[in-house]
Structure formats: C-alpha cells, structure tokens
Write an enzyme that holds these catalytic residues in place. Structure first.
Site, PDB file in Angstrom:
ATOM      1  N   HIS A  52       0.636  -1.175   0.137  1.00 58.53           N
ATOM      2  CA  HIS A  52      -0.016   0.026   0.154  1.00 58.53           C
ATOM      3  C   HIS A  52       1.115   1.125  -0.039  1.00 58.53           C
ATOM      4  O   HIS A  52       1.851   1.567   0.185  1.00 58.53           O
ATOM      5  CB  HIS A  52      -1.236  -0.009   1.482  1.00 58.53           C
ATOM      6  CG  HIS A  52      -0.313  -0.062   2.258  1.00 58.53           C
ATOM      7  ND1 HIS A  52       0.282  -1.386   2.855  1.00 58.53           N
ATOM      8  CD2 HIS A  52       0.289   0.540   3.257  1.00 58.53           C
ATOM      9  CE1 HIS A  52       0.630  -0.976   4.156  1.00 58.53           C
ATOM     10  NE2 HIS A  52       0.459   0.480   4.391  1.00 58.53           N
TER      11      HIS A  52
ATOM     12  N   HIS B 117       0.649   5.194   1.221  1.00 56.57           N
ATOM     13  CA  HIS B 117      -0.178   6.470   1.896  1.00 56.57           C
ATOM     14  C   HIS B 117      -0.035   7.226   1.267  1.00 56.57           C
ATOM     15  O   HIS B 117       1.185   7.362   0.402  1.00 56.57           O
ATOM     16  CB  HIS B 117       0.513   6.360   3.173  1.00 56.57           C
ATOM     17  CG  HIS B 117       0.832   5.398   4.323  1.00 56.57           C
ATOM     18  ND1 HIS B 117       0.369   5.251   5.411  1.00 56.57           N
ATOM     19  CD2 HIS B 117       1.766   4.229   4.623  1.00 56.57           C
ATOM     20  CE1 HIS B 117       0.491   4.403   5.915  1.00 56.57           C
ATOM     21  NE2 HIS B 117       1.433   3.640   5.550  1.00 56.57           N
TER      22      HIS B 117
HETATM   23  P1  AMP Z   1       1.456   0.911   7.594  1.00 61.16           P
HETATM   24  O1  AMP Z   1       1.770   0.357   8.822  1.00 61.16           O
HETATM   25  O2  AMP Z   1       2.447   1.363   6.959  1.00 61.16           O
HETATM   26  O3  AMP Z   1       1.588  -1.389   6.959  1.00 61.16           O
HETATM   27  O4  AMP Z   1       0.262   0.857   7.117  1.00 61.16           O
HETATM   28  C1  AMP Z   1      -0.923   0.537   7.511  1.00 61.16           C
HETATM   29  C2  AMP Z   1      -2.718   1.498   7.579  1.00 61.16           C
HETATM   30  O5  AMP Z   1      -3.552   0.972   7.886  1.00 61.16           O
HETATM   31  C3  AMP Z   1      -1.953   1.928   8.976  1.00 61.16           C
HETATM   32  O6  AMP Z   1      -2.236   3.676   8.360  1.00 61.16           O
HETATM   33  C4  AMP Z   1      -3.873   2.112   9.479  1.00 61.16           C
HETATM   34  O7  AMP Z   1      -4.358   2.838  10.267  1.00 61.16           O
HETATM   35  C5  AMP Z   1      -4.450   1.793   7.876  1.00 61.16           C
HETATM   36  N1  AMP Z   1      -5.490   0.525   8.008  1.00 61.16           N
HETATM   37  C6  AMP Z   1      -5.639  -0.220   8.831  1.00 61.16           C
HETATM   38  N2  AMP Z   1      -7.273  -0.730   8.914  1.00 61.16           N
HETATM   39  C7  AMP Z   1      -7.676   0.322   8.780  1.00 61.16           C
HETATM   40  C8  AMP Z   1      -9.147  -0.286   7.553  1.00 61.16           C
HETATM   41  N3  AMP Z   1      -9.673  -1.074   8.496  1.00 61.16           N
HETATM   42  N4  AMP Z   1      -9.231   1.222   6.605  1.00 61.16           N
HETATM   43  C9  AMP Z   1      -8.869   1.695   6.645  1.00 61.16           C
HETATM   44  N5  AMP Z   1      -7.349   2.012   7.054  1.00 61.16           N
HETATM   45  C10 AMP Z   1      -6.984   1.289   8.175  1.00 61.16           C
END
Ligand code: AMP
Length: 113
Positions: free
Chosen positions: A99, A101
């Site tokens: 993903h 951001h």
């Molecule tokens: P990372 O820590 O870079 O792997 O980013 C994962 C991101 O996913 C974090 O910023 C979380 O806040 C986000 N996240 C986790 N669960 C969900 C969800 N159900 N819907 C939207 N974002 C989410």
C-alpha cells in the site's frame, strides 16, 4: 488471501471509505489519519510489500502511479502531497499487503523520520 485485511477490503468484505477504484486498484481513507487527507492506494492482487515487487508483477505499481494524479485531483490536494510505503518491521509496516499512503492537506514536516 483470505486472512489479509486489505484483500478483504479490496473484495468489499470489509467496508472502507472509497475515494477511487478500478478493476485493478482501490484507494480508500486511512482509518487513523495522520494528516487532514490520508488515503491508502492498494492493488487488488495480493503483494506483501515493496520488497515483493518483481519484473512479473511490477506493472500494477506503474498503474497505481498513473492513477495518482487523478486521485489527488479528487482529493483536492492542489498544494502538494507525500507518498509513503512502509516496508518491513523497521519501517513499522503493520498490514502485509502493498500500500502507498498519500498524505496532504497541511504543511508536512520536512524530514522523513
Ligand atoms: P502501515 O502501518 O504502513 O502498514 O499502514 C497500514 C495503515 O492501514 C495504517 O495507517 C492504518 O491506520 C491503516 N488501516 C488499518 N486498518 C484499516 C482499515 N480497516 N481501513 C482503513 N485503514 C486501515
């Protein structure tokens, strides 16, 4: 992957606040936003992280980046934005599905932490 959170979001099994989608990618708002605008762009296909991008699967990454100008237009990020992809434990990757951001909507700090 059945037990992957973002695969389930991509499949519509878990709800998300969708900003943009097509047959290959999905963009939705981060559940814990770190900026006034904070979205995630994911491929529908499961790739665990940037470390798992190969010559065989890298076309989807080009497609994600080709869509980002349209996504930031939708989001109204006329003053700029930042793209981050955390990869692995040292970078605090918490979801093991590739993903990107996109952060914006305020002046971001000038360091990468
Ligand atoms: P990372 O820590 O870079 O792997 O980013 C994962 C991101 O996913 C974090 O910023 C979380 O806040 C986000 N996240 C986790 N669960 C969900 C969800 N159900 N819907 C939207 N974002 C989410």
């Amino acid at each position: 992957m059945e037990d992957c959170l973002f695969c389930n979001i991509a499949a519509g099994k878990i709800p998300s606040d969708i900003v943009y989608e097509d047959d290959r990618i999905l963009c939705f708002r981060d559940i814990h936003p770190q900026a006034p605008v904070h979205v995630l762009v994911i491929p529908r296909v499961h790739i665990a992280s940037v470390a798992d991008i190969t010559e065989e699967n890298c076309e989807i990454v080009a497609h994600i980046f080709a869509c980002i100008p349209e996504i930031v237009r939708i989001l109204g990020l006329t003053e700029g934005f930042r793209i981050i992809s955390n990869c692995g434990a040292d970078a605090c990757q918490s979801v093991q599905h590739l993903h990107f951001h996109i952060l914006g909507g305020r002046q971001l700090k000038d360091h990468m932490g």
